[in-house]
Design an enzyme around this catalytic site. Structure first.
Site, short mmCIF file in Angstrom:
data_model
loop_
_atom_site.label_atom_id
_atom_site.label_comp_id
_atom_site.label_asym_id
_atom_site.label_seq_id
_atom_site.Cartn_x
_atom_site.Cartn_y
_atom_site.Cartn_z
CB THR A 143 -65.67 88.06 21.79
OG1 THR A 143 -64.54 87.33 22.29
CG2 THR A 143 -66.10 87.43 20.48
CE1 TYR A 170 -68.97 83.66 22.47
CE2 TYR A 170 -66.61 83.97 22.14
CZ TYR A 170 -67.81 84.38 22.70
OH TYR A 170 -67.85 85.50 23.48
#
Length: 374
Positions: A143, A170
């Site tokens: 990501t 995350y």
């Protein structure tokens, strides 16, 4: 990547069927990838715990595709179980590791779960591949969040030389996982590749305001629901349509120099839009004005993120082909059909209660801010 019936297919040049494992294969990206692999005649194993909204419906769609009865195997399992992954990886030629906890907000509420799924789960996958499929091509979807808040984004877009700045649980779990994937290539010789993805969107995306925000906006427009914007709505992302992502994956699979590499993958400057620009485009498609509500900035939110995909282009010749307007139109048509058929779309509510507040970001004006981003 070829086209069959207007949808992408992944070329198969091998006389014997290819064998591929897709973890998270019933999710948005996963099911689209599985469909493309099936069209190419690949024998596909889907490994999923079906906890993600819409995954059961995506699975039923996959089961109805041509060739699925003979070439689609479904394993219900969890990446936190090494033994289950060992069974799934055995003798696979390709492994696409998409299974993940996917939202910053959820990672803030339950950082242990985020750690166990994203980091421990990826470690389990790598170990299973090392022992049971050491020659497999392995692709891991990371990501852009590994680059942190990016207060001063480069004018040319973010490339792979940008220092990692892991922000939020995350960002930490995905960033640490993508370093493991890269290092297992260097240390153990695995043919592993990392994609650091920007904003991916398209049909079969069951989005929420936490993750998959473009699809979330589309379904809200179709139902006449209000939209929450966090911050000022001028956050910029480069959008990439799902078919272009699949084309990038196939280009890397067939690129002999891709193992051990990390690639930023997004639409680039030509497909960069602000949240408010995307809202305006969806309003034009739906003919409805949104009722917009505004909340505070959220932890880990980047003011501007645009991928510099020069490295991916240099290695493979890949570049996106589906423009934002065309991609949004395809997503809108699919979502409209879902709503018109009366299908229930599982949409868990955003979890914002109890999250740490983030101070408002000072406006960032990149050097190209006065240009038309299109």
């Amino acid at each position: 990547m070829g086209q069959r019936n207007g949808r992408p297919s992944i070329a198969s040049n091998s006389p014997a069927p290819r064998r591929a494992l897709v973890t998270g294969g019933a999710g948005f990206i996963g099911c689209n990838l599985v469909a493309a692999l099936l069209r190419a005649g690949v024998e596909v194993t889907v490994f999923d715990n079906f906890s993600r909204a819409g995954s059961r419906r995506n699975l039923e769609w996959l089961r109805g595709l041509p060739g699925a009865r003979r070439r689609l195997r479904i394993l219900t399992g969890d990446v936190r179980r090494p033994d289950a992954l060992a069974e799934a990886c055995r003798d696979q030629q390709e492994i696409y590791h998409l299974a993940a906890q996917v939202a910053v907000t959820h990672s803030l509420l339950d950082p242990r779960l985020d750690f166990e799924v994203n980091l421990s789960g990826t470690f389990n996958l790598l170990e299973a591949a090392r022992h049971y499929a050491p020659g497999a091509f392995i692709l891991f979807t990371s990501t852009n969040k590994v680059y942190g808040a990016l207060q001063n984004p480069p004018e040319s877009g973010v490339d792979e030389r940008q220092p990692l700045d892991l922000h939020s649980p995350y960002g930490c779990s995905k960033g640490a996982a993508d370093q493991y994937v890269r290092d297992y290539s260097r240390v153990y010789g695995l043919r592993s590749v990392v994609l650091r993805m920007s904003c991916i969107y398209g049909p079969r995306q069951n989005g929420t305001e936490d993750q998959g925000w473009v699809a979330h906006f589309v379904f809200a427009a179709l139902r006449g629901e209000p939209i929450w914007i966090y911050g000022d709505g001028e956050q910029v992302r480069d959008l990439l349509y799902i078919d272009d992502l699949l084309a990038a994956m196939e280009a890397l699979r067939t690129c002999p120099s891709s193992p051990g590499q990390v690639f930023n993958t997004g639409g680039g400057r030509a497909q960069a839009r602000s949240v408010r620009q995307v809202l305006a485009a969806i309003e034009a498609l739906s003919g409805r004005k949104f009722v917009i509500r505004q909340g505070p900035w959220r932890v880990g939110d980047q003011r501007v993120y645009i991928s510099n995909t020069s490295k991916l282009r240099q290695f493979t010749g890949w570049q996106p082909k589906v423009g934002v307007e065309a991609g949004l139109d395809e997503l809108y048509r699919w979502a409209r059909d879902v709503v018109q058929r009366g299908e229930q779309v599982e949409r868990p509510e955003a979890q914002t209660k109890g999250l740490p507040a983030r101070p408002g970001l000072a406006p960032v004006k990149p050097a190209w801010a006065g240009e038309q981003v299109a």
